[in-house]
Write an enzyme that holds these catalytic residues in place. Structure first.
Site, mmCIF file in Angstrom:
data_model
loop_
_atom_site.group_PDB
_atom_site.id
_atom_site.type_symbol
_atom_site.label_atom_id
_atom_site.label_comp_id
_atom_site.label_asym_id
_atom_site.label_seq_id
_atom_site.Cartn_x
_atom_site.Cartn_y
_atom_site.Cartn_z
ATOM 1 N N LYS A 196 34.444 36.841 -10.387
ATOM 2 C CA LYS A 196 34.628 37.594 -11.635
ATOM 3 C C LYS A 196 33.459 37.287 -12.556
ATOM 4 O O LYS A 196 33.359 36.206 -13.121
ATOM 5 C CB LYS A 196 35.928 37.194 -12.340
ATOM 6 C CG LYS A 196 36.218 38.124 -13.513
ATOM 7 C CD LYS A 196 37.065 37.498 -14.592
ATOM 8 C CE LYS A 196 36.276 36.887 -15.709
ATOM 9 N NZ LYS A 196 35.442 37.787 -16.518
ATOM 10 N N CYS A 233 22.572 27.358 -22.157
ATOM 11 C CA CYS A 233 23.307 26.092 -22.162
ATOM 12 C C CYS A 233 22.356 24.941 -22.439
ATOM 13 O O CYS A 233 22.760 23.898 -22.935
ATOM 14 C CB CYS A 233 24.020 25.896 -20.844
ATOM 15 S SG CYS A 233 22.946 26.155 -19.438
ATOM 16 N N GLU A 238 28.696 23.460 -30.295
ATOM 17 C CA GLU A 238 27.750 24.403 -29.690
ATOM 18 C C GLU A 238 27.856 25.749 -30.410
ATOM 19 O O GLU A 238 28.893 26.400 -30.364
ATOM 20 C CB GLU A 238 28.074 24.570 -28.199
ATOM 21 C CG GLU A 238 26.986 25.298 -27.447
ATOM 22 C CD GLU A 238 27.361 25.561 -25.992
ATOM 23 O OE1 GLU A 238 28.527 25.906 -25.721
ATOM 24 O OE2 GLU A 238 26.465 25.442 -25.134
ATOM 25 N N GLU A 252 30.226 23.720 -14.898
ATOM 26 C CA GLU A 252 28.929 23.660 -15.600
ATOM 27 C C GLU A 252 29.187 24.203 -16.994
ATOM 28 O O GLU A 252 29.356 25.410 -17.178
ATOM 29 C CB GLU A 252 27.893 24.543 -14.882
ATOM 30 C CG GLU A 252 27.551 24.113 -13.480
ATOM 31 C CD GLU A 252 26.778 22.807 -13.423
ATOM 32 O OE1 GLU A 252 26.207 22.384 -14.435
ATOM 33 O OE2 GLU A 252 26.781 22.197 -12.339
HETATM 34 P P1 NAP Z 1 33.403 31.450 -21.643
HETATM 35 O O1 NAP Z 1 33.984 32.165 -22.789
HETATM 36 O O2 NAP Z 1 33.973 30.146 -21.249
HETATM 37 O O3 NAP Z 1 33.456 32.487 -20.430
HETATM 38 C C1 NAP Z 1 32.875 32.204 -19.169
HETATM 39 C C2 NAP Z 1 33.605 32.994 -18.113
HETATM 40 O O4 NAP Z 1 34.951 32.559 -18.063
HETATM 41 C C3 NAP Z 1 33.657 34.497 -18.375
HETATM 42 O O5 NAP Z 1 33.599 35.179 -17.148
HETATM 43 C C4 NAP Z 1 35.013 34.651 -19.026
HETATM 44 O O6 NAP Z 1 35.554 35.959 -18.892
HETATM 45 C C5 NAP Z 1 35.827 33.655 -18.214
HETATM 46 N N1 NAP Z 1 37.029 33.182 -18.857
HETATM 47 C C6 NAP Z 1 37.331 33.138 -20.170
HETATM 48 N N2 NAP Z 1 38.578 32.623 -20.348
HETATM 49 C C7 NAP Z 1 39.075 32.350 -19.119
HETATM 50 C C8 NAP Z 1 40.294 31.827 -18.642
HETATM 51 N N3 NAP Z 1 41.269 31.473 -19.462
HETATM 52 N N4 NAP Z 1 40.457 31.681 -17.312
HETATM 53 C C9 NAP Z 1 39.477 32.004 -16.457
HETATM 54 N N5 NAP Z 1 38.305 32.543 -16.849
HETATM 55 C C10 NAP Z 1 38.084 32.690 -18.168
HETATM 56 O O7 NAP Z 1 31.844 31.195 -21.861
HETATM 57 P P2 NAP Z 1 30.736 32.265 -22.276
HETATM 58 O O8 NAP Z 1 30.835 32.504 -23.730
HETATM 59 O O9 NAP Z 1 30.760 33.429 -21.355
HETATM 60 O O10 NAP Z 1 29.398 31.489 -21.921
HETATM 61 C C11 NAP Z 1 28.773 30.637 -22.790
HETATM 62 C C12 NAP Z 1 29.080 29.197 -22.423
HETATM 63 O O11 NAP Z 1 28.646 28.932 -21.108
HETATM 64 C C13 NAP Z 1 28.351 28.224 -23.314
HETATM 65 O O12 NAP Z 1 29.219 27.175 -23.628
HETATM 66 C C14 NAP Z 1 27.230 27.733 -22.417
HETATM 67 O O13 NAP Z 1 26.707 26.475 -22.765
HETATM 68 C C15 NAP Z 1 27.899 27.726 -21.084
HETATM 69 N N6 NAP Z 1 26.920 27.742 -20.002
HETATM 70 C C16 NAP Z 1 26.761 26.615 -19.242
HETATM 71 C C17 NAP Z 1 25.810 26.579 -18.234
HETATM 72 C C18 NAP Z 1 25.621 25.361 -17.373
HETATM 73 O O14 NAP Z 1 25.096 25.505 -16.281
HETATM 74 N N7 NAP Z 1 26.014 24.169 -17.810
HETATM 75 C C19 NAP Z 1 25.021 27.706 -18.002
HETATM 76 C C20 NAP Z 1 25.215 28.830 -18.787
HETATM 77 C C21 NAP Z 1 26.172 28.844 -19.788
HETATM 78 P P3 NAP Z 1 35.242 37.076 -19.998
HETATM 79 O O15 NAP Z 1 33.795 37.344 -19.914
HETATM 80 O O16 NAP Z 1 36.066 38.225 -19.576
HETATM 81 O O17 NAP Z 1 35.641 36.480 -21.318
#
Ligand code: NAP
Length: 489
Positions: free
Chosen positions: A173, A282, A381, A248
């Site tokens: 997904k 990130c 963040e 991650e």
């Molecule tokens: P997010 O809100 O946690 O969403 C990430 C993914 O999880 C999306 O596909 C989201 O779907 C899905 N999701 C949300 N709630 C969920 C749930 N309850 N159960 C299962 N899946 C769920 O994060 P984001 O805003 O997309 O991304 C930004 C974050 O990613 C930042 O914190 C960044 O630091 C982190 N990041 C980390 C890395 C690393 O390698 N450490 C790399 C890149 C980004 P939807 O899109 O439909 O909401």
């Protein structure tokens, strides 16, 4: 206008809901595509399809699986420009960075394909005579993958390519803000010969579709990249059923600027780290820990450079900083600039939502100074073009401040002193430390991941790439012709 169904068993299939959602260009608010929302029944169909494909795919020799990846890398290379353009339209990052996102996907595809001939186990001695010991790597089974929007092709590729070469099948997904680049990547894999069902794609909100993946009893492992908040929830749900999960998560990455640093180079590093990808990495540098002796000189130069940055559509060559991904991110960044001011930090520049001749979601590159290390803007963040300057009086204090966060992904120090550099390497709690460079810019042959709240001990890419998606089996081969007992005979 494109409308995408779900990809199940190699076929675009109607979802069982009547719901759809739109994929929007964050710079122009133009609609790029419509996607069907999956139900939990659809997720179940996708999982069944992945298990149906598993036996044949896992029994295909790894070098043959790798052939699909080598071919996919060639196709990605041929389409790099077209894909980068689409990526900028979908996610907003400037075109040069979008090319980098595609290149990272190509690099990990080639790297993972090479692993097809490097899936080494170990051989070792036995404590008994006439006994042979070794380890082998086995695929896990069906893996659920959930990805964020900030690297729409690179992050899905970091997961998919090693998982495939290791013999797993996948239900994926992508982020609802950027599903198109994952679709394009999977189309390329199918064109390269990936059999039907090896990857299945479902779309829709994390709270329902992501949750259905997390809770599906036949998904053996979850590979998740996203926020700490979502990651904690997924880990706790998986913990209840002992499901394997790799995480991650976020970062609050520091750049330390020491009094002996090359200031111009440090300014370059902070501009790139804080405002590259509009701060939505990130590994973005969101804290700059600057030595008091160079604070004034550094701040003046940083401010002057920041004021020259041009906001706009990432497709235009003159654009330095693109939009943020969506309205809720824009609101969140604006909220944090108010929080920073209320906490007593000094806003040096930026802090406003802008419309550089476009309808999209733009926020000015923003610098706060006189930030206390415990303020929320130094702890949480923000994931936007906002950087907090914190002043320190020496290296040990700088390292203490760097470590004063729940995260531990990337870090950097600018210094000419080798002792300071090695002290930072040794003492900063992070998965990555750069010396005299910015916090961003990982290379695929090195392990990527973080400590503390950034992850749960796994690393992606590098020599660990395949480990995330395999189980180790220890094998004992006794050719003594009798029962021998370890620890007893
Ligand atoms: P997010 O809100 O946690 O969403 C990430 C993914 O999880 C999306 O596909 C989201 O779907 C899905 N999701 C949300 N709630 C969920 C749930 N309850 N159960 C299962 N899946 C769920 O994060 P984001 O805003 O997309 O991304 C930004 C974050 O990613 C930042 O914190 C960044 O630091 C982190 N990041 C980390 C890395 C690393 O390698 N450490 C790399 C890149 C980004 P939807 O899109 O439909 O909401």
């Amino acid at each position: 206008m494109l409308e995408y169904k779900l990809l199940i068993n190699g076929t675009w299939a109607d979802s069982s809901t009547n719901d759809t959602f739109d994929d929007i260009n964050p710079a122009t608010l133009e609609k790029l595509a419509t996607l069907q929302v999956a139900s939990s029944d659809d997720v179940d169909r996708a999982v069944k399809s992945a298990w149906d494909a598993f036996t044949t795919w896992s029994e295909t020799p790894p070098p043959k699986r790798a052939q699909v990846l080598f071919k996919a890398a060639r196709i990605l290379e041929e389409r790099k420009e077209e894909l980068a353009t689409l990526l900028t339209q979908e996610m907003g990052k400037v075109i040069s960075e979008a090319r980098g996102d595609i290149q990272e996907a190509i690099d990990i595809t080639l790297y993972a394909a090479g692993e097809g001939r490097r899936m080494f186990g170990e051989t070792t001695t036995s404590e008994l005579k006439n006994k042979f010991c070794m380890t082998i790597l086995r695929p896990i089974g069906v893996i659920g993958m959930i990805t964020p929007w900030n690297f729409p092709m690179a992050i899905p590729a970091w997961k998919v390519m090693p998982a495939l070469v290791a013999g797993n099948t996948v239900v994926m997904k992508p982020a609802s803000d950027t599903p198109l680049l994952t679709i394009k990547m999977v189309e390329v894999l199918m064109e390269a010969g990936l059999p039907p069902g090896v990857i299945n794609l479902v779309f829709g909100p994390g709270g329902t579709v992501g949750s259905a993946i997390v809770h599906h009893p036949d998904i053996r492992a979850i590979s998740f990249t996203g926020s700490l908040e979502t990651g904690k929830w997924i880990m706790s749900e998986c913990g209840k059923v002992m499901k394997r999960v790799s995480m991650e998560l976020g970062g609050k990455n520091p750049i330390i600027v020491m009094d002996d640093a090359d200031i111009d180079s440090a300014v370059d590093g902070v501009i790139w780290g804080a405002f590259g990808t509009t701060g939505q990495r990130c590994t973005a540098a969101s804290r700059v820990i600057v030595h008091e002796k160079v604070k004034a000189a550094f701040t003046d130069k940083l401010l002057a450079r920041t004021r020259t940055l041009k906001l706009g559509d990432g497709l235009l060559p003159e654009t330095d900083v693109g939009p943020v991904i969506n309205l809720s991110q824009l609101d969140k960044i604006e909220k944090y600039t108010r929080i920073g001011q209320d906490e007593g930090a000094v806003l040096l520049t930026g802090g406003n939502v802008v419309k550089p001749g476009l309808a999209g979601y733009f926020f000015e590159p923003t610098i706060f100074t006189d930030v206390d290390q415990d303020m929320r803007i130094a702890q949480e963040e923000i994931f936007g073009p906002v950087v907090a300057l914190i002043t320190v009086s020496g290296l040990e204090e700088a390292i203490e401040v760097a470590n004063n966060t729940v995260y531990g992904l990337s870090s950097s120090i600018y210094t000419k002193d080798i002792t300071s550099a090695f002290r930072a390497i040794e003492k900063i709690d992070a998965g990555i430390t750069y010396i005299n460079s910015s916090t961003i810019g990982a290379e695929v042959h090195l392990p990527f991941g973080g400590v503390k709240g950034t992850g749960n001990g796994f690393r992606e890419a590098g020599t660990d790439a395949v480990k995330e998606f395999t189980e180790v089996k220890a094998v004992y081969f006794d050719y003594s012709g009798k029962l021998q007992k370890a620890q007893i005979d």
